[in-house]
Every structure is written in C-alpha cells, then in structure tokens.
Design an enzyme around this catalytic site. Structure first.
Site, PDB file in Angstrom:
ATOM      1  N   LYS A  56     -50.604  87.766  29.132  1.00  0.00           N
ATOM      2  CA  LYS A  56     -50.954  89.190  29.081  1.00  0.00           C
ATOM      3  C   LYS A  56     -51.522  89.646  30.424  1.00  0.00           C
ATOM      4  CE  LYS A  56     -51.661  89.351  24.133  1.00  0.00           C
ATOM      5  NZ  LYS A  56     -52.536  89.036  23.008  1.00  0.00           N
ATOM      6  N   GLN A 100     -58.614  88.783  21.370  1.00  0.00           N
ATOM      7  CA  GLN A 100     -57.593  87.836  20.914  1.00  0.00           C
ATOM      8  C   GLN A 100     -57.999  87.246  19.556  1.00  0.00           C
ATOM      9  OE1 GLN A 100     -54.651  87.185  22.689  1.00  0.00           O
ATOM     10  NE2 GLN A 100     -54.049  86.056  20.867  1.00  0.00           N
ATOM     11  N   ASP A 123     -54.698  97.435  20.246  1.00  0.00           N
ATOM     12  CA  ASP A 123     -54.072  96.652  19.179  1.00  0.00           C
ATOM     13  C   ASP A 123     -53.854  97.508  17.928  1.00  0.00           C
ATOM     14  OD1 ASP A 123     -53.126  94.132  19.507  1.00  0.00           O
ATOM     15  OD2 ASP A 123     -55.002  93.095  19.006  1.00  0.00           O
TER      16      ASP A 123
END
Ligand code: NAP
Length: 300
Positions: A56, A100, A123
């Site tokens: 990422k 994460q 997200d």
C-alpha cells in the site's frame, strides 16, 4: 466468445485506474499546495499484513501521494491506539486513515474503527460511511466492493434491471456490494450460510458476486449461461506434494465456470489488484473534499 475474451483483467484495469489517480494527485498537489496523504496503521507483526501495508505504501508514493506508516507493537493497548487515531484525525497532512485489520484479539476493533473521522475513512467501515452508503449519500465506500462494481460497469455498461446475487453478507464485502448494486438499480439477492437451495438462487443471477472464503464452492451448473461472475474470494489450497506453498484460488470453480459464464474475474489477477487501487482512489477523493479542491475528473 472464446474463454480468453471472457476474462475480466483486474490487474490491467487497476493499472489504468492508478495512472488516472496519478494525474489527479499531481493536479491536487498543485492546487492544494501539498500532496494528498494516506496513513496506514499496523499493530503487530502478522506477515501477511506486513506485506499488504508495504505494498500500500509503495503504491501510494508511486501515485504521487504522501504515505505515513505507523507500525505499533503487538502489545499496544487500546488507549495508545485511540490516541494515535485522534492525532491522525487532527493532522491536516493526512486525508485518509486505514487501520490494517484484523487487530490483535485484546483490542476492540469496532471502537477503533468508529474513532476514525468519517471524512478520512478510506476503508468505508465507520457507521457514518455505512449509513451514507445505505442512504445513497456521497461518502467513502469499502474498496473491494467498489472495485468489483467498477469491473462490472466496465464490462456490462448499464446494470439497471439485472438480477444480482451476492454470496456473503460481511460488513467488508457482501453488504456494501449489495448496496452498490442496488444503487445501480439491480434486483439484488444476498445469500449466506443459511440460504436454502443456494445453487437455485445463484442460477437466477445475471451477475454473481462470490465473497465467501470457501475454495471453489460455486460450480459451473450453478451459473446461468452468459452470466457475469465476480470472484472476491482469496483462498490458499494446501501445498501439493513437493511444494512449500499451495495454489491461490477463489470461491468459484474457475476452470468449470468459465465455459458457462459470459465473463469472469480470475484469482489472482481479478478483484485483488482493484482493492489497493480503489484505496488510493478513496484517499484522493477524501483529499479533495477535505481541502475543498474540486476533482478535475469526477468519474474516477
Ligand atoms: P467473511 O466475513 O468470513 O464472510 C463470509 C460470508 O460468506 C458470510 O456472510 C457467510 O455467511 C458466508 N458463507 C460462509 N459459508 C457459506 C456457504 N456455505 N454458503 C453460503 N454463504 C456462506 O468473509 P469476507 O471478509 O466477506 O471475505 C470473503 C472472501 O473474500 C474471503 O476469501 C476473503 O479472503 C476475500 N476477500 C478478498 C479481498 C480482495 O481484495 N480481493 C478483500 C476482502 C476479502 P454467514 O454470514 O451466514 O456466516
């Protein structure tokens, strides 16, 4: 149609998306006087998560955005993690915050996600983002379902009136996928582990999205001829004899289904590469909203 023409190449689509993001990120930096910024928080040393986070960060920088990595030890307590989220929420250089998942068991994942400012929720997992999606309001949408929708629209154009069956009802994939398809005026069925006669339900679908986590569960005789199949699943099979690592497969029996379907995403190389590309897209969109800069291309 040959089977080769049926393959939906997510890797290629993601490359094109990242190229468009890079152009828009440069435009943003010029107009805002700073780069768009994405912060990624990783707690613990899970090897798969470490690989994701590194990938990422690399792709963020390659697209001309700033990457802020926060790696915390596995025994980090809830208060320390919440304090970091508060700090990132207040940081004007950070447009997107990604924690994460999964977090180590002793941490309250829901409380951490809820702490993220909805304006930086790249997200799309906070209750506000989820509510906005359900209400059809602009907001940030989970990356994997949004990437899947992009692939569907690219292949099929207008989705209005099509029967879509989403297998799986997770917060991360199944539910937001169903909302997105409803937003495109599909007739949506959400199937799950308690669904009766799953094969019959799937057979009615023009669009099948499989997000289950069961290797090669969806078989060729479940698929209506010509249907479009999006395979979100990522499953590693046990290693074959003499191998150290097993093969990656999806939730769909690809070898059988490709003969019946009109189009299908492979695993790997289908939905997988879209997830990070859409994460960068979400960070860029958030940056524009946060800085009050108009997006030069609103179709992104
Ligand atoms: P999840 O939270 O475990 O949810 C799985 C869903 O599948 C649940 O709703 C479950 O139903 C349903 N299910 C389980 N067994 C079933 C069965 N026999 N028949 C019908 N439905 C069944 O998983 P997830 O996070 O949504 O992920 C799904 C898959 O996508 C996994 O393989 C994951 O690795 C992959 N994934 C890929 C990406 C990517 O970037 N490509 C991103 C995220 C996830 P119940 O709700 O009734 O239990």
């Amino acid at each position: 149609m040959t089977n080769e023409n049926k393959i939906i190449d997510g890797k290629l689509f993601a490359e094109g998306l990242r190229a468009r993001i890079a152009v828009l990120a440069a435009d943003f930096a010029e107009k805002a006087g700073r780069k768009a910024g994405l912060a990624v928080v990783l707690v613990g040393e899970d090897p798969a998560s470490q690989v994701y986070v590194a990938s990422k960060a690399k792709q963020t920088v390659a697209c001309g955005m700033a990457s802020f990595e926060h790696r915390l030890p596995a025994d980090t307590d809830q208060a320390t993690l919440i304090a970091l989220i508060d700090q990132l929420n207040a940081d004007g250089a950070v447009d997107g915050i990604l924690v994460q998942l999964p977090l180590p068991k002793h941490l309250d994942e829901q409380a951490v996600v809820e702490r993220i400012s909805p304006d930086k929720d790249v997200d799309g997992l906070t209750p506000i983002s989820t509510g906005r999606l359900a209400l059809g309001l602009p907001g940030l949408v989970p990356c994997t379902p949004l990437g899947s929708l992009m692939l569907l629209k690219d292949r099929l154009g207008n989705l209005s009136g099509l029967n879509a069956v989403v297998i799986g009802r997770s917060i991360l994939v199944g539910k937001p996928m169903a909302q997105l398809l409803l937003g495109e005026s599909c007739t949506v069925t959400i199937a799950h582990s308690r669904t009766r006669d799953l094969a019959d339900v799937v057979r009615r679908a023009d669009i099948v999205v499989a997000a289950v986590g069961r290797p090669e569960m969806v078989k060729a005789d479940w698929i209506k001829p010509g249907a479009t199949v999006i395979d979100v699943g990522i499953n590693r099979l046990p290693p074959a004899e003499g191998q150290t690592k097993g093969r990656l497969v999806g939730d769909v029996d690809y070898a059988g289904v490709i003969d019946v379907a009109g189009a299908i995403t492979p695993v790997p190389g289908g939905v997988g590469p879209m997830t990070i590309a859409v994460l960068l897209r979400n960070a860029l969109v958030a940056a524009h909203r946060n800085a009050g800069v108009e997006l030069a291309d609103t179709t992104i």
